[in-house]
Scaffold this motif. Structure first.
Motif, mmCIF file in Angstrom:
data_model
loop_
_atom_site.group_PDB
_atom_site.id
_atom_site.type_symbol
_atom_site.label_atom_id
_atom_site.label_comp_id
_atom_site.label_asym_id
_atom_site.label_seq_id
_atom_site.Cartn_x
_atom_site.Cartn_y
_atom_site.Cartn_z
ATOM 1 N N GLY A 295 0.837 -1.181 0.000
ATOM 2 C CA GLY A 295 0.000 0.000 0.000
ATOM 3 C C GLY A 295 0.875 1.234 0.000
ATOM 4 O O GLY A 295 2.058 1.177 0.345
ATOM 5 N N TRP A 296 0.306 2.347 -0.390
ATOM 6 C CA TRP A 296 1.065 3.593 -0.402
ATOM 7 C C TRP A 296 0.116 4.774 -0.356
ATOM 8 O O TRP A 296 -1.074 4.669 -0.652
ATOM 9 C CB TRP A 296 1.972 3.684 -1.626
ATOM 10 N N VAL A 297 0.672 5.901 0.045
ATOM 11 C CA VAL A 297 -0.056 7.164 0.039
ATOM 12 C C VAL A 297 0.770 8.136 -0.785
ATOM 13 O O VAL A 297 1.965 8.311 -0.545
ATOM 14 C CB VAL A 297 -0.266 7.724 1.458
ATOM 15 N N THR A 298 0.147 8.736 -1.758
ATOM 16 C CA THR A 298 0.862 9.696 -2.600
ATOM 17 C C THR A 298 1.068 11.003 -1.836
ATOM 18 O O THR A 298 0.391 11.258 -0.831
ATOM 19 C CB THR A 298 0.074 9.991 -3.879
ATOM 20 N N PRO A 299 1.968 11.857 -2.306
ATOM 21 C CA PRO A 299 2.142 13.159 -1.654
ATOM 22 C C PRO A 299 0.852 13.983 -1.623
ATOM 23 O O PRO A 299 0.713 14.883 -0.790
ATOM 24 C CB PRO A 299 3.218 13.831 -2.520
ATOM 25 N N GLU A 300 -0.095 13.643 -2.506
ATOM 26 C CA GLU A 300 -1.380 14.355 -2.528
ATOM 27 C C GLU A 300 -2.386 13.773 -1.536
ATOM 28 O O GLU A 300 -3.516 14.240 -1.413
ATOM 29 C CB GLU A 300 -1.990 14.309 -3.932
ATOM 30 N N GLY A 301 -1.977 12.711 -0.818
ATOM 31 C CA GLY A 301 -2.846 12.129 0.186
ATOM 32 C C GLY A 301 -3.796 11.073 -0.331
ATOM 33 O O GLY A 301 -4.778 10.738 0.344
ATOM 34 N N GLN A 302 -3.543 10.490 -1.483
ATOM 35 C CA GLN A 302 -4.380 9.421 -2.024
ATOM 36 C C GLN A 302 -3.867 8.064 -1.520
ATOM 37 O O GLN A 302 -2.680 7.761 -1.638
ATOM 38 C CB GLN A 302 -4.353 9.440 -3.549
ATOM 39 N N PHE A 303 -4.781 7.250 -0.957
ATOM 40 C CA PHE A 303 -4.437 5.959 -0.379
ATOM 41 C C PHE A 303 -4.725 4.830 -1.372
ATOM 42 O O PHE A 303 -5.787 4.803 -1.998
ATOM 43 C CB PHE A 303 -5.270 5.704 0.881
#
Length: 315
Positions: A295-303
Motif C-alpha cells: 500500500g502507499w499514500v501519494t504526496p497528494e494524500g491518495q491511499f
C-alpha cells in the motif's frame, strides 16, 4: 518544506486468490489501510519519518494476516524467532533485534536499540532481556502462534519430507512487513519486521535485521524495505544496492528498484519484492511473485492498497 510520502508492504509471500475467501482478502486489505492511516497521521501532523514507519509496522505486527509479531512463522522446532530493524536516513543510525522470542512488538525494540546507541543489533535472549529492561511488552511465545502458521509449518515439513520444498507456494514459505516514509523536513526512514520463513532452521537470521540488506534509508536518496528469500537479499545488499544505483548511476527510483528485484535476482528464481520511497516523494513497489501485500499514500494524500495485480483506492 518537502512533500510527504509513505509506502508499506506485508510480504511477497501472498497466496493465490482462490486460497482465501473474499472476506479474508478484504480483512487483510483493511489492515493494510489501517497501517497506512497510522503512518500517514504521523506525517500529516508534521511528525518524523522514523515515527511514521514505526507506527505503520506496529499495526501489521499486531495483525494475524502478516508474518511479523502476532501471526509470525514457526521454525523447524515449531518455535518463533522474530527479527526487526529500523533506520534513520537523516543520521544513518539504525537498530535491530534478531531471534527474539518474547517481544510483542520487535520494531519497538529495534527503535530502542537505535536510540541507546550502544549497538546496532542485539540477538536472542539478550534482545528479549533488553526489551524487558526497557519496559516493552513481553509475552509468552505462544502469543504469536496462529492456526494458519501451524498449517503452513505442517505443509513445509511435508514438502521437505517429499523433497518438493522448492515447489512450495510463496504463502507456505515466507513473509515480512515493512514501511518507508518521507517527512516534511525531507528526512527518510525505513522499518522492517518478520518471523522469517516457515520451517526455517532454528537460529537462522535473514535479511530483515541486516542494515543495508532488508532495510536501508539515506536522506537525499531513498528508503527501502524488502521481502523475500533473505539469504539473497543479504548477498546482494538489496537495500543499499537500490540506493547505490540511484546515487552512482543516476537511475530513478522505479528503475533502480526494478533492476534489483526483477533483473539481479532473476537467476536465483526466488520470491522477492520491496517498497521504496525517494527523496522526491516517488514510490516504487516491484515484486516477482503472484502478489505482494502492499500500500502507499501519494504526496497528494491518495491511499492505495493491493494484494495482487488489482490496486484499490481507499479513503
Amino acid at each position: 518544506m518537502s512533500k510527504i510520502a509513505l509506502a508499506i508492504h506485508g510480504g511477497c509471500g501472498v497466496m493465490a486468490k482462490l486460497d482465501l475467501r473474499e472476506e479474508e482478502w478484504t480483512a487483510a486489505r483493511a489492515d493494510l489501510h489501517r497501517s497506512l492511516q497510522a503512518g500517514w497521521a504521523v506525517l500529516n501532523a508534521g511528525g518524523s519519518a522514523l515515527d511514521a514507519v514505526q507506527a505503520s509496522v506496529l499495526v501489521m505486527e499486531d495483525s494475524p494476516h502478516f508474518n511479523a509479531g502476532y501471526g509470525a512463522a514457526l521454525n523447524t522446532d515449531g518455535e518463533h524467532e522474530l527479527d526487526a530493524s529500523i533506520m534513520d536516513g537523516r543520521t544513518l543510525e539504525a537498530g535491530a533485534v534478531t531471534l527474539a522470542r518474547r517481544i510483542r512488538n520487535p520494531i519497538k525494540a529495534a527503535r530502542r536499540v537505535m536510540e541507546k546507541g550502544e549497538a546496532v543489533l542485539l540477538g536472542g535472549s539478550s534482545a528479549d532481556e533488553f526489551a524487558r529492561a526497557e519496559g516493552l511488552d513481553i509475552v509468552e511465545p505462544d502469543y504469536f502462534t496462529t492456526e494458519r502458521r501451524v498449517r503452513a509449518l505442517a505443509a513445509m515439513k511435508a514438502h521437505a519430507a517429499a523433497g518438493t520444498a522448492v515447489k512450495a507456494s510463496e504463502a507456505e514459505k515466507h513473509g515480512t512487513v515493512g514501511a518507508v516514509a518521507l517527512d516534511r523536513a525531507g528526512h527518510l526512514a525505513a522499518a522492517t519486521s518478520t518471523g522469517g520463513y516457515n520451517n526455517k532452521p532454528a537460529g537462522r537470521i535473514g535479511d530483515t535485521p541486516i542494515v543495508g540488506a532488508g532495510t536501508y534509508a539515506r536522506d537525499g536518496i531513498c528508503a527501502v524495505s524488502g521481502t523475500g528469500k533473505g539469504e539473497f537479499f543479504i548477498r546482494y545488499a538489496v537495500g543499499h544496492e537500490v540506493a547505490s544505483r540511484m546515487n552512482y548511476l543516476g537511475e530513478n527510483l522505479e528503475k533502480a528498484a526494478t533492476n534489483v528485484i526483477i533483473e539481479d535476482l532473476k537467476p536465483h528464481e526466488i520470491g522477492a519484492g520491496l517498497v521504496a520511497v525517494a527523496a522526491d516523494g516517488s514510490i516504487a513497489a516491484p515484486y516477482n511473485t503472484d502478489g505482494m501485500f502492499r500500500g502507499w499514500v501519494t504526496p497528494e494524500g491518495q491511499f492505495f492498497v493491493a494484494t495482487h495485480s488489482e490496486v484499490f483506492a481507499v479513503s
